[in-house]
Design an enzyme around this catalytic site. Structure first.
Site, PDB file in Angstrom:
ATOM      1  CG  ASP A   7      62.351  21.383  47.112  1.00  0.00           C
ATOM      2  OD1 ASP A   7      61.283  21.436  46.468  1.00  0.00           O
ATOM      3  OD2 ASP A   7      62.587  20.507  47.963  1.00  0.00           O
ATOM      4  CB  CYS A  64      59.400  21.597  49.287  1.00  0.00           C
ATOM      5  SG  CYS A  64      58.507  20.996  50.729  1.00  0.00           S
ATOM      6  CB  THR A  66      55.480  17.173  51.462  1.00  0.00           C
ATOM      7  OG1 THR A  66      56.588  17.768  52.164  1.00  0.00           O
ATOM      8  CG2 THR A  66      55.854  15.778  50.979  1.00  0.00           C
ATOM      9  CG  HIS A  97      41.127  31.018  63.045  1.00  0.00           C
ATOM     10  ND1 HIS A  97      40.539  29.862  63.521  1.00  0.00           N
ATOM     11  CD2 HIS A  97      40.112  31.749  62.510  1.00  0.00           C
ATOM     12  CE1 HIS A  97      39.232  29.893  63.282  1.00  0.00           C
ATOM     13  NE2 HIS A  97      38.941  31.027  62.651  1.00  0.00           N
ATOM     14  CG  ASN A  98      46.601  29.934  62.452  1.00  0.00           C
ATOM     15  OD1 ASN A  98      46.320  29.175  61.519  1.00  0.00           O
ATOM     16  ND2 ASN A  98      46.171  29.713  63.681  1.00  0.00           N
ATOM     17  CG  HIS A 133      41.518  34.380  66.117  1.00  0.00           C
ATOM     18  ND1 HIS A 133      41.661  33.055  66.446  1.00  0.00           N
ATOM     19  CD2 HIS A 133      40.257  34.524  65.635  1.00  0.00           C
ATOM     20  CE1 HIS A 133      40.539  32.403  66.168  1.00  0.00           C
ATOM     21  NE2 HIS A 133      39.657  33.280  65.681  1.00  0.00           N
TER      22      HIS A 133
END
Ligand code: RB5
Length: 142
Positions: A7, A64, A66, A97-98, A133
């Site tokens: 944005d 964006c 933040t 890990h994710n 994981h």
């Protein structure tokens, strides 16, 4: 192929990321927005998230002000694991890990120098594929 979106709060940093990816010879597709005019970040989160779940792109970078709003929106799409990172440690960990498929950055939080290091860490780190994981990522998806 890397999907990009922002944005107005992330537009300027996204331009730096575009220059950086170009210099690295990496392919990307920019899903907007294409100006620094005020827009609604969920629109761009959805466009990038859809590009990933359809297989059009492998990873995404959303920016964006933040990194938070745009990641919350992207994470509403099934199959998306978007992570807001403000340092290289978390960028590496969220890949290991994710298996995060979208990096979210705050254009009003991190400067371009650090942001580009975070981008490189995110793009250059593969998922660990360790059993625990894999199990946890599967549990998220289920
Ligand atoms: C836009 O002003 C701002 O709210 C947005 O860029 C983002 O920071 C939201 O989380």
């Amino acid at each position: 192929m890397i999907a990009l979106g922002s944005d107005q709060g992330g537009y300027e940093l996204k331009q730096e990321i575009i220059k950086h990816l170009t210099a690295r010879g990496l392919e990307f597709k920019d899903y907007g927005s294409y100006t620094s005019e005020s827009v609604d970040y969920p629109v761009y989160a959805k466009a990038v998230a859809n590009a990933i779940v359809t297989g059009e792109c492998d990873r995404g970078i959303l920016v964006c002000g933040t990194g938070i709003g745009i990641s919350i929106a992207a994470n509403k799409v099934k199959g998306i694991r978007a992570a807001v990172c403000t340092d290289c440690f978390t960028a590496e960990a969220t890949r290991l890990h994710n298996d995060a498929n979208i990096l979210a950055l705050g254009g009003r939080v991190v400067g371009p120098g650090l942001a580009l290091k975070i981008v490189d860490t995110f793009l250059d780190t593969e998922f660990s594929n360790e059993e625990r994981h894999v199990r946890r990522v599967k549990a998220i998806e289920d």
